[in-house]
Design an enzyme around this catalytic site. Sequence first.
Site, mmCIF file in Angstrom:
data_model
loop_
_atom_site.group_PDB
_atom_site.id
_atom_site.type_symbol
_atom_site.label_atom_id
_atom_site.label_comp_id
_atom_site.label_asym_id
_atom_site.label_seq_id
_atom_site.Cartn_x
_atom_site.Cartn_y
_atom_site.Cartn_z
ATOM 1 N N ARG A 95 0.976 -1.047 0.210
ATOM 2 C CA ARG A 95 -0.206 -0.141 -0.621
ATOM 3 C C ARG A 95 0.390 1.448 -0.262
ATOM 4 N NH1 ARG A 95 -2.923 1.835 -1.977
ATOM 5 N NH2 ARG A 95 -3.474 -0.062 -2.217
ATOM 6 N N LYS A 118 1.275 24.668 -2.952
ATOM 7 C CA LYS A 118 -0.035 24.118 -2.835
ATOM 8 C C LYS A 118 0.814 22.667 -3.200
ATOM 9 C CE LYS A 118 -2.839 28.305 -4.045
ATOM 10 N NZ LYS A 118 -3.252 28.688 -5.225
ATOM 11 N N LYS A 130 3.819 39.441 -2.546
ATOM 12 C CA LYS A 130 2.400 39.490 -2.361
ATOM 13 C C LYS A 130 1.591 40.411 -1.893
ATOM 14 C CE LYS A 130 1.446 35.546 -3.103
ATOM 15 N NZ LYS A 130 0.868 34.159 -2.610
ATOM 16 N N GLU A 150 4.054 40.068 -6.633
ATOM 17 C CA GLU A 150 2.677 40.033 -7.263
ATOM 18 C C GLU A 150 2.229 41.364 -7.213
ATOM 19 O OE1 GLU A 150 -0.214 36.697 -5.334
ATOM 20 O OE2 GLU A 150 -0.816 38.260 -4.715
ATOM 21 N N ASP A 159 -1.839 37.942 -10.309
ATOM 22 C CA ASP A 159 -2.443 37.531 -9.972
ATOM 23 C C ASP A 159 -4.078 38.041 -10.761
ATOM 24 O OD1 ASP A 159 -3.382 35.591 -8.133
ATOM 25 O OD2 ASP A 159 -3.263 36.875 -6.325
#
Length: 274
Positions: A95, A130, A162, A191, A213
């Site tokens: 597994r 992510k 950002k 960004e 963005d």
Amino acid sequence: MNKPTVESVVALALNEDIGTGDVSASLLKDEKVAAQIIVRESAIICGIEYAQNAFLSLDKNIQIEWQLNDGDRMDKNQILCMISGTSRAIISAERVALNFLQTLSAVATKTRYLVDKIAHTNAQLLDTRKTIPGLRLAQKYAVKCGGGVNHRMGLYDAVMLKENHIIAAGSIGCAIKSAMQKYPNLPLIVEVENLTQLQQVLPLDGVERVLCDNFSIVDLAQAVRLSNGKLPLEASGNIDENTILAVAKTGVDYISTGSITKNIQAIDLSLRFN
């Protein structure tokens, strides 16, 4: 691949699964058997080293004959590998080995699918942060196997300014100045959320790339015209298989999407004793 990292990730997965012992495997006669891993759907394969390490961690004498390499395509019902070794070790590692192969092959397969969609443009496909916790390096390796390009690995190898960084600094200019003073040797990505912010960044020195963005297709095309090659542009935000080609056709240099590492469906594989 970083071998100690592969070994440590596999060891964690095996410990999580086996715990104090595989009680079901203990019912088997521990005799030598032959097995196969079969690919049940077309896929770009990835995760061979992880799977191999899972089997060998439980029995170093297991023999595995792989039929291809990471990054190769396999068709439905093809044999991925042939395995020979003790039955208990193969069953106990099954597994974990399949989990790595199924997950990383899913990343590589989805990446290749999107890369193929934009192959006739100049845009390159980037991953993001992510990723599944603990599998950052593995998933980013899978992206490369699928033909994609790695973005920064984490928060340590590039400065990325950002929205909240800029708000906290007071302005785009102040944020960039601070980044250049403290980390002059790291790549600097800024960004922007609209064309006005892009125009503020373009005259400034030290920026390596601008991330646009959630721009509309029209605004992305305008951003490419405004930049006129001065800075590479990256498009990001809600980009999927239905929109990626239109984004690439605007002329941006990079397209980043978290979908290739987080919105994936495991590739169907199975292990069968002969």
